[in-house]
Design a protein around this motif. Structure first.
Motif, PDB file in Angstrom:
ATOM      1  N   ARG A 110      -6.335 -10.517  -4.279  1.00  0.00           N
ATOM      2  CA  ARG A 110      -7.303 -10.379  -3.187  1.00  0.00           C
ATOM      3  C   ARG A 110      -6.806  -9.484  -2.056  1.00  0.00           C
ATOM      4  O   ARG A 110      -7.607  -8.845  -1.361  1.00  0.00           O
ATOM      5  N   ASP A 111      -5.512  -9.406  -1.850  1.00  0.00           N
ATOM      6  CA  ASP A 111      -4.973  -8.553  -0.787  1.00  0.00           C
ATOM      7  C   ASP A 111      -4.406  -7.250  -1.331  1.00  0.00           C
ATOM      8  O   ASP A 111      -3.749  -6.505  -0.600  1.00  0.00           O
ATOM      9  N   GLY A 112      -4.644  -7.000  -2.621  1.00  0.00           N
ATOM     10  CA  GLY A 112      -4.053  -5.826  -3.254  1.00  0.00           C
ATOM     11  C   GLY A 112      -5.033  -4.696  -3.464  1.00  0.00           C
ATOM     12  O   GLY A 112      -6.007  -4.525  -2.716  1.00  0.00           O
ATOM     13  N   CYS A 113      -4.786  -3.930  -4.509  1.00  0.00           N
ATOM     14  CA  CYS A 113      -5.615  -2.779  -4.860  1.00  0.00           C
ATOM     15  C   CYS A 113      -7.037  -3.229  -5.175  1.00  0.00           C
ATOM     16  O   CYS A 113      -7.248  -4.234  -5.850  1.00  0.00           O
ATOM     17  N   PHE A 141      -3.850   3.037  -3.560  1.00  0.00           N
ATOM     18  CA  PHE A 141      -5.297   2.948  -3.676  1.00  0.00           C
ATOM     19  C   PHE A 141      -5.821   2.049  -2.559  1.00  0.00           C
ATOM     20  O   PHE A 141      -5.094   1.203  -2.035  1.00  0.00           O
ATOM     21  N   TYR A 142      -7.094   2.222  -2.221  1.00  0.00           N
ATOM     22  CA  TYR A 142      -7.682   1.403  -1.168  1.00  0.00           C
ATOM     23  C   TYR A 142      -7.817  -0.049  -1.629  1.00  0.00           C
ATOM     24  O   TYR A 142      -8.096  -0.328  -2.797  1.00  0.00           O
ATOM     25  N   VAL A 179      -4.682   1.482   2.698  1.00  0.00           N
ATOM     26  CA  VAL A 179      -4.061   1.972   1.471  1.00  0.00           C
ATOM     27  C   VAL A 179      -2.991   0.988   1.008  1.00  0.00           C
ATOM     28  O   VAL A 179      -2.083   0.627   1.769  1.00  0.00           O
ATOM     29  N   ILE A 180      -3.114   0.561  -0.251  1.00  0.00           N
ATOM     30  CA  ILE A 180      -2.105  -0.303  -0.873  1.00  0.00           C
ATOM     31  C   ILE A 180      -1.211   0.590  -1.711  1.00  0.00           C
ATOM     32  O   ILE A 180      -1.636   1.150  -2.724  1.00  0.00           O
ATOM     33  N   CYS A 215      -0.186   2.320 -12.205  1.00  0.00           N
ATOM     34  CA  CYS A 215      -1.598   1.966 -12.383  1.00  0.00           C
ATOM     35  C   CYS A 215      -1.789   1.712 -13.868  1.00  0.00           C
ATOM     36  O   CYS A 215      -1.745   2.639 -14.681  1.00  0.00           O
ATOM     37  N   LEU A 216      -2.009   0.461 -14.230  1.00  0.00           N
ATOM     38  CA  LEU A 216      -2.015   0.082 -15.642  1.00  0.00           C
ATOM     39  C   LEU A 216      -3.276   0.497 -16.383  1.00  0.00           C
ATOM     40  O   LEU A 216      -3.281   0.515 -17.614  1.00  0.00           O
TER      41      LEU A 216
END
Length: 409
Positions: free
Chosen positions: A89-92, A154-155, A162-163, A168-169
């Protein structure tokens, strides 16, 4: 739906709710009843239908109340540990569904299509969202952003924060996020990275804010993408499908639905650099022709290079809604409009043209459902539809539908 004034929900407030169903756009529906008996619908991220969860309100307005899951009380059997450490929730904010099993993701997307067609088009239908590949390492085009220190990322969801990330998987490894995360890049820029079917990698950057255009940073000025026996050039400002298998799959399904005959006149609307023109050329033969219409000058410049030796391919740059009024006839129409769909004006012109088949490629089921209504009003019925999971781990869906005349006049 009640307004925030009536139910007095505040940002930061926590509630325990039951998750009912998926909503279009990657959220899930929960309902809350206040002590006074007033009810509200809440759009929740990171949930799964059937779960009991604790949520935190993240935004309120007269139209929408949004929230995030902060604790899962009764988990769904389809809940999994997100493979990406930044998917929380607080990430990308790039992936909506990493907490859901891949098979349930596709089922949920199918439910979205069903709901959109029932609500907008009043058509009862179900369609399987087909698996096309593994849910990770599929994306060949990525737009990232750097923070004030030049770290790539990424936002976060619904934010300009920006995170920073070190991987990026969902991107193919050749995109190179891991390597770029170790570099100090230009601060506060957007970075577009693309990797072609021919092993070419292009990097371009633009200012993070405003409408500044991307400028090439490294790699070739033009990428090349293989479709069938043709190699298409795709410049940095031209659109190309993001999933590594999307061009192949969509071209095959469009060809199957279109049933193009030797000598046909095919209209390729929103044709880009010519993906569907390339996949249709052999079918129309030397006696047939294809008219590609596209609004982007960069894309039509690429298309003109791609079909320079084809006298039976006409390429027109301009607004489809305006250009189509000057087109008198076509045997088959293929259209791949932007997310907002084709719209009523274009659909009415399609009916005037009177093609025996219209093949519609859609990246938004709501727009497709709305245009299905317009097509029905104009005398065309949907005969077939297929949907594909070309955006695993996100809420996005790609569909292809065939429309034919409802009756012979």
């Amino acid at each position: 739906m009640e307004s925030k004034a009536q139910i007095s929900l505040q940002v930061g407030q926590r509630l325990t709710v039951d998750i009912e169903k998926i909503a279009h756009g990657g959220h899930f529906i929960a309902r809350h009843e206040s002590e006074s008996g007033k009810k509200a619908v809440i759009f929740v991220r990171h949930a799964i239908p059937g779960e009991k969860v604790e949520i935190e309100i993240t935004s309120t307005s007269s139209n929408f109340i949004r929230a995030d899951v902060v604790q899962v009380i009764t988990p769904s059997p389809d809940r999994v540990v997100a493979p990406c450490k930044f998917a929380h929730r607080d990430g990308c904010g790039g992936c909506d569904f990493q907490h859901i099993s891949a098979s349930r993701q596709r089922t949920l997307k199918s439910e979205v299509i069903t709901e959109q067609f029932a609500r907008i088009a009043k058509i009862p239908m179900t369609v399987e969202v087909e698996e096309v590949d593994q849910p990770l390492h599929w994306r060949t085009r990525v737009t990232a952003t750097t923070d004030h220190n030049g770290a790539i990322g990424f936002y976060s969801s619904r934010s300009h924060r920006v995170i920073s990330v070190d991987e990026c998987l969902i991107a193919v490894p050749e995109i190179g996020i891991k390597e770029m995360s170790k570099q100090k890049l230009s601060p506060d820029v957007r970075i577009e990275i693309a990797y072609s079917s021919e092993g070419e990698r292009m990097v371009a950057e633009a200012p993070k804010s405003g409408d500044g255009k991307f400028r090439q940073n490294s790699g070739p000025a033009v990428l090349h993408e293989k479709i069938g026996d043709r190699l298409l050039q795709v410049s940095q400002r031209s659109f190309w499908q993001g999933h590594k298998r999307a061009p192949e799959i969509l071209a095959a399904v469009v060809s199957d639905f279109a049933e193009i005959k030797n000598g046909d006149l095919v209209l390729d609307l929103y044709g880009g650099v010519g993906l569907f023109t390339a996949s249709s050329l052999n079918a129309v033969g030397s006696q047939g022709s294809i008219h590609l219409v596209e609004g982007s000058k960069d894309a039509t410049s690429d298309a003109k290079n791609n079909f320079a030796g084809q006298s039976n391919v006409q390429i027109t740059t301009g607004d489809v809604a305006k250009i189509i009024t000057r087109i008198q006839s076509a045997d088959v129409v293929i259209l791949d409009p932007p997310r907002e769909g084709a719209g009523k004006d274009v659909v009415q012109q399609l009916a005037r043209i009177g093609a025996r088949g219209i093949v519609y490629v859609a990246c938004d089921p709501a727009a497709l459902a709305r245009d299905t209504v317009y097509l029905a009003e104009s005398g065309y019925s949907m005969r077939k539809i297929r949907a594909f999971d070309l955006f695993p781990m996100t809420h996005h869906i790609e569909s292809v539908a065939l429309f034919t005349p409802s009756k012979v006049s």
